[in-house]
Write an enzyme that holds these catalytic residues in place. Structure first.
Site, PDB file in Angstrom:
ATOM      1  N   GLY A  15      34.471  39.027  37.929  1.00  0.00           N
ATOM      2  CA  GLY A  15      34.712  39.039  36.492  1.00  0.00           C
ATOM      3  C   GLY A  15      34.034  37.887  35.771  1.00  0.00           C
ATOM      4  N   LEU A  17      35.122  36.016  33.163  1.00  0.00           N
ATOM      5  CA  LEU A  17      36.044  34.888  33.056  1.00  0.00           C
ATOM      6  C   LEU A  17      36.566  34.480  34.426  1.00  0.00           C
ATOM      7  CD1 LEU A  17      37.815  32.850  31.581  1.00  0.00           C
ATOM      8  CD2 LEU A  17      39.432  34.703  31.099  1.00  0.00           C
ATOM      9  N   ASP A  41      43.491  46.629  45.229  1.00  0.00           N
ATOM     10  CA  ASP A  41      43.204  47.375  44.008  1.00  0.00           C
ATOM     11  C   ASP A  41      44.306  47.098  42.984  1.00  0.00           C
ATOM     12  OD1 ASP A  41      42.731  49.252  42.021  1.00  0.00           O
ATOM     13  OD2 ASP A  41      42.193  50.835  43.422  1.00  0.00           O
ATOM     14  N   VAL A  42      43.920  46.668  41.796  1.00  0.00           N
ATOM     15  CA  VAL A  42      44.933  46.352  40.778  1.00  0.00           C
ATOM     16  C   VAL A  42      45.695  47.594  40.327  1.00  0.00           C
ATOM     17  CG1 VAL A  42      43.769  44.278  39.941  1.00  0.00           C
ATOM     18  CG2 VAL A  42      43.209  46.507  38.915  1.00  0.00           C
ATOM     19  N   ALA A  65      41.208  43.028  32.940  1.00  0.00           N
ATOM     20  CA  ALA A  65      41.592  43.760  31.727  1.00  0.00           C
ATOM     21  C   ALA A  65      40.693  44.967  31.550  1.00  0.00           C
ATOM     22  CB  ALA A  65      41.488  42.862  30.499  1.00  0.00           C
ATOM     23  N   TYR A 130      42.183  49.412  22.043  1.00  0.00           N
ATOM     24  CA  TYR A 130      42.025  48.207  22.858  1.00  0.00           C
ATOM     25  C   TYR A 130      42.935  47.097  22.345  1.00  0.00           C
ATOM     26  CZ  TYR A 130      39.974  43.798  24.433  1.00  0.00           C
ATOM     27  OH  TYR A 130      39.802  42.537  24.929  1.00  0.00           O
ATOM     28  N   LYS A 134      46.198  45.401  24.304  1.00  0.00           N
ATOM     29  CA  LYS A 134      46.291  43.966  24.611  1.00  0.00           C
ATOM     30  C   LYS A 134      47.534  43.352  23.966  1.00  0.00           C
ATOM     31  CE  LYS A 134      43.856  41.752  26.655  1.00  0.00           C
ATOM     32  NZ  LYS A 134      43.933  41.427  28.110  1.00  0.00           N
TER      33      LYS A 134
END
Length: 294
Positions: A15, A17, A41-42, A65, A130, A134
């Site tokens: 990722g 970040l 796996d998330v 995300a 989106y 969030k």
């Protein structure tokens, strides 16, 4: 002798970040586990829980995300799964495992109708799926009343290790003499190494709750692109256009500059201007050839 903190960084392998967090924490002497999809796996709650608990981190950084802003308009369930359901799971694990959870959110939780920087206390009003997803992630975590929770809203990320807006612009300039970029969206560009360092400082200072963190100053997308092109010495013209000339499925906030005063109050650090951070990125990681090193 002080024992180094242990951290798990979800998304730390690949990722944008996540890689910056792993690099910063490692330099600071932390014990860091960089999570990748091959580890757990998330989308597999049981596997992810087993993975996190097996490492027993002091701090869990969630740098995963759903970020495909336009695609989210037709993939609401997928966006909610990563941006709301995953944080909810991590919140439960943080509570039972006595971990400090650091979760990242976005400027897209605002409607963009202000003319001064947004504070953490300003009303939220997302204009896209989106942004809604969030915000839902923020809310589900805050409702848990976790003793050690840090939510960091940031914006307009660029940095080494993965594709980003700046890299895309410089790539376009390899084959074009002119590019067009919207000039009527104003925000806070954020260099991921600076965001990572600021995140670590917040944890080390015991900062909990909701924070805004971006680089200093503001820019339009066109200004960010033009500065990058100039620094990379590209023979390419950057021409401003209105958002109406570049239609996108999801609505972006017209103004989403973030006020980082709360972060400064906790850490004593005022984020450096985005132009300084962009220079570092171009000169150290991209270079005048416009290709990312590494």
């Amino acid at each position: 002798m002080t024992v180094a903190p242990k951290a798990v960084v979800l998304g730390g392998r690949t990722g944008l970040l996540g890689q910056a967090l792993v690099a910063d924490l490692t330099r600071a002497g932390w014990q860091v586990e960089a999570h990748g999809r091959e580890d757990a796996d998330v989308h597999d709650s049981a596997a992810l829980e087993k993975y996190i608990c097996s490492h027993a981190p002091d701090v869990l950084f969630n740098a995963v995300a759903y970020t495909q802003v336009d695609k989210a308009e037709e993939e609401q369930d997928a966006a909610m799964r990563l941006n709301k359901s995953l944080p909810a799971l991590l919140g439960r694990l943080a509570c039972t495992g006595n971990m400090h959870l650091v979760h990242y959110s976005t400027d897209f939780v605002f409607n963009g109708r202000k003319e001064t920087p947004y504070t953490e206390d300003d009303e939220t009003a997302p204009q896209s799926i989106y942004g809604l997803s969030k915000l839902a992630g923020e809310q589900v975590l805050l409702q848990m009343n976790l003793p050690r929770l840090t939510i960091i809203r940031s914006s307009w990320l660029f940095g080494p290790g993965r594709g980003n807006f700046v890299q895309t612009i410089l790539g376009l300039c390899e084959t074009r003499q002119e590019i067009t970029v919207v000039h009527d969206q104003v925000g806070s560009p954020t260099y991921t190494p600076d965001l990572a360092a600021g995140s670590r400082l917040l944890v080390e200072k015991g900062g909990t709750g909701l924070f805004h963190l971006s680089n200093g100053g503001q820019a339009t997308w066109c200004e960010l692109a033009a500065e990058a092109v100039s620094l990379a010495q590209k023979p390419c013209q950057v021409r401003p256009i209105p958002s109406a000339a570049y239609p996108q499925r999801a609505t972006r906030p017209a103004y989403s500059v973030l006020d980082c005063s709360r972060f400064t109050g906790i850490t004593g650090i005022k984020p450096r201007p985005w132009i300084q951070a962009l220079r570092e990125y171009i000169f150290q990681h991209v270079g005048v050839a416009g290709q990312e090193a590494g």
